[in-house]
Design a protein around this motif. Structure first.
Motif, mmCIF file in Angstrom:
data_model
loop_
_atom_site.group_PDB
_atom_site.id
_atom_site.type_symbol
_atom_site.label_atom_id
_atom_site.label_comp_id
_atom_site.label_asym_id
_atom_site.label_seq_id
_atom_site.Cartn_x
_atom_site.Cartn_y
_atom_site.Cartn_z
ATOM 1 N N ASN A 3 0.804 -1.224 0.000
ATOM 2 C CA ASN A 3 0.000 0.000 0.000
ATOM 3 C C ASN A 3 0.837 1.274 0.000
ATOM 4 O O ASN A 3 0.289 2.373 0.058
ATOM 5 C CB ASN A 3 -0.927 -0.009 1.214
ATOM 6 C CG ASN A 3 -1.917 -1.155 1.171
ATOM 7 O OD1 ASN A 3 -2.482 -1.461 0.119
ATOM 8 N ND2 ASN A 3 -2.122 -1.812 2.318
ATOM 9 N N ASN A 4 2.171 1.123 0.008
ATOM 10 C CA ASN A 4 3.064 2.286 0.002
ATOM 11 C C ASN A 4 4.062 2.127 -1.144
ATOM 12 O O ASN A 4 5.269 2.151 -0.953
ATOM 13 C CB ASN A 4 3.788 2.396 1.345
ATOM 14 C CG ASN A 4 4.601 3.672 1.457
ATOM 15 O OD1 ASN A 4 4.250 4.701 0.883
ATOM 16 N ND2 ASN A 4 5.718 3.599 2.157
ATOM 17 N N LEU A 5 3.529 1.983 -2.344
ATOM 18 C CA LEU A 5 4.321 1.579 -3.500
ATOM 19 C C LEU A 5 5.215 2.710 -4.013
ATOM 20 O O LEU A 5 4.758 3.823 -4.248
ATOM 21 C CB LEU A 5 3.392 1.116 -4.617
ATOM 22 C CG LEU A 5 4.045 0.534 -5.869
ATOM 23 C CD1 LEU A 5 4.747 -0.781 -5.548
ATOM 24 C CD2 LEU A 5 3.002 0.320 -6.963
ATOM 25 N N THR A 6 6.498 2.385 -4.214
ATOM 26 C CA THR A 6 7.432 3.277 -4.893
ATOM 27 C C THR A 6 7.774 2.657 -6.239
ATOM 28 O O THR A 6 8.215 1.506 -6.303
ATOM 29 C CB THR A 6 8.724 3.484 -4.086
ATOM 30 O OG1 THR A 6 8.405 4.068 -2.822
ATOM 31 C CG2 THR A 6 9.686 4.394 -4.829
ATOM 32 N N VAL A 7 7.553 3.416 -7.310
ATOM 33 C CA VAL A 7 7.821 2.927 -8.660
ATOM 34 C C VAL A 7 9.067 3.609 -9.202
ATOM 35 O O VAL A 7 9.141 4.839 -9.239
ATOM 36 C CB VAL A 7 6.627 3.189 -9.604
ATOM 37 C CG1 VAL A 7 6.952 2.704 -11.017
ATOM 38 C CG2 VAL A 7 5.368 2.510 -9.087
ATOM 39 N N PHE A 8 10.034 2.811 -9.616
ATOM 40 C CA PHE A 8 11.248 3.325 -10.244
ATOM 41 C C PHE A 8 11.160 3.073 -11.742
ATOM 42 O O PHE A 8 11.032 1.926 -12.178
ATOM 43 C CB PHE A 8 12.495 2.652 -9.671
ATOM 44 C CG PHE A 8 12.793 3.017 -8.244
ATOM 45 C CD1 PHE A 8 13.558 4.141 -7.954
ATOM 46 C CD2 PHE A 8 12.300 2.258 -7.196
ATOM 47 C CE1 PHE A 8 13.837 4.489 -6.633
ATOM 48 C CE2 PHE A 8 12.563 2.594 -5.872
ATOM 49 C CZ PHE A 8 13.336 3.714 -5.589
ATOM 50 N N VAL A 9 11.207 4.144 -12.520
ATOM 51 C CA VAL A 9 11.219 4.036 -13.976
ATOM 52 C C VAL A 9 12.674 4.146 -14.416
ATOM 53 O O VAL A 9 13.313 5.180 -14.212
ATOM 54 C CB VAL A 9 10.360 5.127 -14.638
ATOM 55 C CG1 VAL A 9 10.409 4.988 -16.158
ATOM 56 C CG2 VAL A 9 8.928 5.056 -14.132
ATOM 57 N N ILE A 10 13.202 3.083 -15.001
ATOM 58 C CA ILE A 10 14.628 2.989 -15.292
ATOM 59 C C ILE A 10 14.872 3.131 -16.784
ATOM 60 O O ILE A 10 14.351 2.362 -17.597
ATOM 61 C CB ILE A 10 15.198 1.639 -14.807
ATOM 62 C CG1 ILE A 10 14.820 1.381 -13.333
ATOM 63 C CG2 ILE A 10 16.699 1.591 -15.008
ATOM 64 C CD1 ILE A 10 15.414 2.356 -12.360
ATOM 65 N N GLY A 11 15.700 4.124 -17.148
ATOM 66 C CA GLY A 11 16.082 4.329 -18.538
ATOM 67 C C GLY A 11 17.537 3.970 -18.777
ATOM 68 O O GLY A 11 18.256 3.577 -17.843
ATOM 69 N N ALA A 12 17.980 4.132 -20.019
ATOM 70 C CA ALA A 12 19.332 3.715 -20.398
ATOM 71 C C ALA A 12 20.409 4.424 -19.590
ATOM 72 O O ALA A 12 21.455 3.850 -19.288
ATOM 73 C CB ALA A 12 19.545 3.958 -21.888
ATOM 74 N N GLY A 13 20.159 5.676 -19.216
ATOM 75 C CA GLY A 13 21.158 6.426 -18.464
ATOM 76 C C GLY A 13 21.469 5.830 -17.106
ATOM 77 O O GLY A 13 22.537 6.090 -16.535
ATOM 78 N N ALA A 14 20.556 5.006 -16.591
ATOM 79 C CA ALA A 14 20.765 4.417 -15.260
ATOM 80 C C ALA A 14 21.725 3.236 -15.291
ATOM 81 O O ALA A 14 22.222 2.818 -14.247
ATOM 82 C CB ALA A 14 19.422 3.972 -14.680
ATOM 83 N N SER A 15 21.970 2.675 -16.466
ATOM 84 C CA SER A 15 22.837 1.497 -16.553
ATOM 85 C C SER A 15 24.262 1.830 -16.973
ATOM 86 O O SER A 15 25.122 0.953 -16.987
ATOM 87 C CB SER A 15 22.245 0.483 -17.550
ATOM 88 O OG SER A 15 21.004 -0.022 -17.097
ATOM 89 N N VAL A 16 24.507 3.093 -17.297
ATOM 90 C CA VAL A 16 25.810 3.468 -17.832
ATOM 91 C C VAL A 16 26.933 3.235 -16.839
ATOM 92 O O VAL A 16 28.014 2.737 -17.207
ATOM 93 C CB VAL A 16 25.794 4.949 -18.279
ATOM 94 C CG1 VAL A 16 27.200 5.425 -18.628
ATOM 95 C CG2 VAL A 16 24.870 5.128 -19.481
ATOM 96 N N ASP A 17 26.702 3.552 -15.555
ATOM 97 C CA ASP A 17 27.817 3.464 -14.612
ATOM 98 C C ASP A 17 28.120 2.033 -14.157
ATOM 99 O O ASP A 17 29.007 1.821 -13.331
ATOM 100 C CB ASP A 17 27.619 4.398 -13.416
ATOM 101 C CG ASP A 17 26.446 4.038 -12.533
ATOM 102 O OD1 ASP A 17 25.803 3.010 -12.792
ATOM 103 O OD2 ASP A 17 26.167 4.788 -11.578
ATOM 104 N N VAL A 18 27.401 1.046 -14.691
ATOM 105 C CA VAL A 18 27.786 -0.347 -14.449
ATOM 106 C C VAL A 18 28.231 -1.010 -15.750
ATOM 107 O O VAL A 18 28.253 -2.231 -15.865
ATOM 108 C CB VAL A 18 26.656 -1.159 -13.780
ATOM 109 C CG1 VAL A 18 26.467 -0.729 -12.351
ATOM 110 C CG2 VAL A 18 25.348 -1.067 -14.558
ATOM 111 N N GLY A 19 28.588 -0.193 -16.737
ATOM 112 C CA GLY A 19 29.228 -0.722 -17.929
ATOM 113 C C GLY A 19 28.358 -0.845 -19.154
ATOM 114 O O GLY A 19 28.847 -1.238 -20.224
ATOM 115 N N LEU A 20 27.068 -0.521 -19.056
ATOM 116 C CA LEU A 20 26.215 -0.570 -20.235
ATOM 117 C C LEU A 20 26.413 0.690 -21.068
ATOM 118 O O LEU A 20 26.757 1.737 -20.532
ATOM 119 C CB LEU A 20 24.752 -0.725 -19.826
ATOM 120 C CG LEU A 20 24.221 -2.149 -19.579
ATOM 121 C CD1 LEU A 20 24.193 -2.942 -20.876
ATOM 122 C CD2 LEU A 20 25.051 -2.888 -18.539
#
Length: 354
Positions: A3-20
């Motif tokens: 009932n306390n939902l947090t939604v994370f919308v993940i785009g390409a920029g979020a994966s860059v710092d792990v090598g994508l």
């Protein structure tokens, strides 16, 4: 779903710092692997596997002539520099099924190869042989220290803040991820982070906890991880053959094909309807992506909405805010930070308490 939902919308920029790769890097890498398709396989040629893929596609499609496939691959290499992204190119050229097929194979090749970077360095296991399958074996695992520059560690710290292992299940029931990327970085990280942080928590308990969260990939994903599908999976660092690459490429979808409905009815709009908080991370707010958040009627909900807008002009920020607010009947405020995902977790540390 809690009932306390947090939604994370993940785009390409979020994966860059792990090598994508960034969108431009993805374009460059795909163009480079296709520009010489059809020249023949050379021993130890890093692009040689595309020749093997070409031969396999000729067999699968029962073609008498490989030239149409070669021409489609070269067309990608020639036109991709002028496209906004590989996804936009496949959408604009949806009339050419061979080009779309090659585009998906190119995306899958780059993503599976790049996934073997920082995340696998942190948690993966070292193989004995120098090479296996299509890719070179990465260095030995180094633990969480390998991710010291990534926002994922800050995210993990927020998840575990004030949370005992007995409380993890409830916390994950209040988490949802709408991931516009084809990679599995979020899922892979969360499994191994929990395994490390709450050692010796049993694998089956970790899987049960993670399955309480919602993971939605509107455009598909290059494969499921072992904890998601023990019977049929592609793990980071696994040996891959040509057939695996082609199979994985069929799991991703283009803008034209759109989102494949889930059997449980969960979609981005249904998650937004239940959300108390929404965070856009590394998301570009492209119109073709924003349409997936729209429902038949404006969403009757008033969540707190934050996001990253790195290097975005003030005019573009206003446009983004207008479009996001327009999804909701309540017209909620939208707060955008001119920074990356790591800075986001520093800047909104109070808001991000889960």
């Amino acid at each position: 779903m809690g009932n306390n939902l947090t939604v994370f919308v993940i785009g390409a920029g979020a994966s860059v710092d792990v090598g994508l790769p960034t969108g431009d890097q993805l374009k460059d890498e795909i163009a480079s692997i296709f520009e010489n398709v059809g020249r023949g396989y050379a021993s130890r040629d890093p692009l040689g596997p595309m020749e093997l893929v070409l031969d396999r596609l000729v067999q699968l499609e029962k073609l008498n002539d490989k030239r149409p496939l070669v021409q489609a691959a070269k067309q990608i290499a020639a036109t991709l520099p002028g496209a906004l992204s590989i996804d936009n190119l496949m959408h604009s050229r949806s009339d050419d099924p061979l080009l779309v097929q090659w585009g998906k194979i190119g995306i899958t090749w780059v993503i599976l190869n790049r996934e073997r970077g920082a995340l696998h360095n942190a948690f993966g296991t070292q193989r004995d042989e120098d090479h296996h399958g299509l890719f070179v074996v990465p260095p030995p695992a180094r633990g969480l220290a390998a991710l010291k520059d990534s926002w994922l560690l800050k995210f993990g710290a927020r998840i575990t803040e004030g949370c005992t292992k007995e409380e993890l299940a409830e916390r994950f029931e209040n988490l949802a991820f709408v991931v516009f990327n084809y990679d599995r970085c979020i899922e892979y990280f969360l499994y191994h982070f929990l395994k490390t942080f709450y050692h010796p928590l049993a694998d089956k308990e970790i899987v049960s906890i993670l399955k309480g969260a919602t993971f939605l990939h509107p455009y598909g994903v290059v494969g499921e991880l072992p904890w998601q599908s023990p019977a049929s999976f592609i793990d980071l660092g696994d040996a891959l053959e040509i057939g695996d690459l082609i199979w994985a490429s069929k799991r991703i979808r283009t803008f034209t094909e759109g989102e494949e409905p889930r059997s449980d009815g969960i979609s981005a709009p249904t998650l937004f309807e239940k959300a108390s908080k929404i965070a856009f991370l590394g998301f570009s707010f492209l119109d073709l992506n924003m349409r997936l958040f729209k429902s038949d009627q404006p969403i009757v909900n008033a969540p707190l909405i934050f996001g990253t807008a790195m290097n975005m002009s003030d005019v573009d920020k206003q446009d983004v805010k207008f479009k996001v607010r327009g999804l909701f009947a309540t017209q909620p405020d939208v707060h955008l930070l001119d920074g990356d995902c790591s800075e986001f977790f520093d800047h909104y540390s109070k808001w991000l308490r889960l």
